[in-house]
Design an enzyme around this catalytic site. Sequence first.
Site, PDB file in Angstrom:
ATOM      1  N   GLU A   1       0.820  -1.225   0.000  1.00  0.00           N
ATOM      2  CA  GLU A   1       0.000   0.000   0.000  1.00  0.00           C
ATOM      3  C   GLU A   1       0.852   1.272   0.000  1.00  0.00           C
ATOM      4  OE1 GLU A   1      -4.084  -1.643   1.999  1.00  0.00           O
ATOM      5  OE2 GLU A   1      -2.831  -0.417   3.273  1.00  0.00           O
TER       6      GLU A   1
ATOM      7  N   GLU B   1      -5.495  -8.248  -1.093  1.00  0.00           N
ATOM      8  CA  GLU B   1      -6.174  -8.095   0.200  1.00  0.00           C
ATOM      9  C   GLU B   1      -7.630  -7.769  -0.056  1.00  0.00           C
ATOM     10  OE1 GLU B   1      -4.676  -5.429   3.228  1.00  0.00           O
ATOM     11  OE2 GLU B   1      -2.614  -5.871   2.648  1.00  0.00           O
TER      12      GLU B   1
HETATM   13  C1  BGP Z   1      -4.380  -2.862   5.018  1.00  0.00           C
HETATM   14  C2  BGP Z   1      -3.047  -3.432   5.409  1.00  0.00           C
HETATM   15  C3  BGP Z   1      -3.075  -4.708   6.130  1.00  0.00           C
HETATM   16  C4  BGP Z   1      -4.332  -5.008   6.923  1.00  0.00           C
HETATM   17  C5  BGP Z   1      -5.603  -4.447   6.326  1.00  0.00           C
HETATM   18  C6  BGP Z   1      -6.811  -4.489   7.224  1.00  0.00           C
HETATM   19  O1  BGP Z   1      -4.301  -1.491   5.031  1.00  0.00           O
HETATM   20  O2  BGP Z   1      -2.212  -3.614   4.289  1.00  0.00           O
HETATM   21  O3  BGP Z   1      -1.874  -4.812   6.829  1.00  0.00           O
HETATM   22  O4  BGP Z   1      -4.189  -4.847   8.249  1.00  0.00           O
HETATM   23  O5  BGP Z   1      -5.444  -3.153   5.851  1.00  0.00           O
HETATM   24  O6  BGP Z   1      -6.805  -3.415   8.097  1.00  0.00           O
HETATM   25  P1  BGP Z   1      -7.029  -3.559   9.647  1.00  0.00           P
HETATM   26  O7  BGP Z   1      -6.030  -4.543  10.097  1.00  0.00           O
HETATM   27  O8  BGP Z   1      -6.786  -2.214  10.202  1.00  0.00           O
HETATM   28  O9  BGP Z   1      -8.421  -4.014   9.806  1.00  0.00           O
END
Ligand code: BGP
Length: 474
Positions: free
Chosen positions: A179, A372
């Site tokens: 990201e 993701e």
């Molecule tokens: C993205 C990241 C991940 C992951 C995901 C979910 O921004 O790349 O590392 O964590 O979000 O977010 P969260 O864990 O805050 O629910």
Amino acid sequence: MSFPKDFLWGGAIAANQCEGGFDQGGRGLSSADYLPADKARFALCQGRLSIDALDASMYYPAREGIDFYHHYKEDIQLLAQMGLKCLRLSIAWTRIYPNGDDETPNKEGLLFYENVFKECKKYNIEPLVTIDHFDVPVHCIRKYGSWRNRKMIDFYKKYVTTIMTRYKDYVQYWITFNEINMLLHLPYVGAGIIFDGNENENQVKYQAAHYQLVASAWATKIAHEINPENKVGCMLAAGDTYPYSCDPKDVFEAKKQDEDNFFFIDVQARGYYSKYAKKQFEKLNLNLDITSEDETILLENTVDYISFSYYASRCASANLKDIDKTEGNAFASLKNPHLQTSDWGWQIDPLGLRITLNTIYNRYQKPMFIVENGLGAKDVVEEDGSIHDPYRIAYLKEHMKAMKAAIEEDGVDLLGYTSWGCIDLISASTGQMSKRYGYIYVDRDDLGNGSLKRIKKDSFDWYKEVIEANGENL
Ligand code: BGP
């Protein structure tokens, strides 16, 4: 058939949220080790708190994660049982170079990932490796100010050369930075940046981003030299921005927000800054260190594919800027009245995934990889030990259907899909364990208590069937 027969159905995890073992095997301290499960977390994520101002008695969940460090064999075996074809995971930079600027790599760290990849190979699971997932050696933060310093490019190049050489026989799919656009929103998370209080924050952020982009292009070059079969991707926190209304002002506002998001992967995919980006530099009065050698490296080493995370679309208006924002998400967005939200206030928009796939494909015409996607939700373990998560199945199913339609009806080129947190792990935004994404439950609570026992949820069997049918049963 809509999904190609070699479609990479998978799951995604990251070292900083699952590995733990922070003081074992010669590993150095990493930026994520300092993120507390406390309200101080957000200020640090934004780079507005010194790591020296933190209270040592607070709980730092990344340090133990779900102890993947000691459980990787069991975890990979479970994922293989689910039929996983691909596992996205990251390497902790500090396990390879504990300080970031060390002369020689840490042998124990190198061996650890080799063993992890061997385990994947045993089950025919294709590893997809993120080189840097929200992970900066703390020594580099203290000594060099992290990515605000050009020296980081050389440290990163050395790290990349080491891992790509060592894992040549195991890994072909790489992602340079997780990201990359997160840096503008949460600069400590994206780049280990802590502001000194007096500096021009935009200058620091865009400079750090430029150095990461150059480092990313170098990684692409190194990857192709080490193994021409290597495939390197950029990674975007994606989600199209919708105009709140058809008022042209709202439409233009949404367009601008999208351009800001594409800013960096434009460079990684096309090899140069867009004219729009250069105009922003002028407007913000930035004076960036961009050399002609940088420009050549960027131009000659564009990525092989575009990967992205998708949780939801966003929504923008020229007039409603500060009211009624969604909660919990690093990317400010207005609430879209047509959408439901998760328990954490994240909006749910499966069609938005199809829209986003079309936008990205039409913009770059390169293969894409959804690396993701998923629903963070609370799960309950029943008395008999079962876990019923129909809400997760419903979320994933609708998103997979949207992805299927994008391939079948719109013709997008998609390499694979790795849903986020295939095994429960620490939330990046909140540090909570209770915000769960997995098909596999991990017995651990928000304070770090629990047996770490792994339990299959209902979604485990459901995903297994989807993979077996190559998505034709959705
Ligand atoms: C993205 C990241 C991940 C992951 C995901 C979910 O921004 O790349 O590392 O964590 O979000 O977010 P969260 O864990 O805050 O629910």
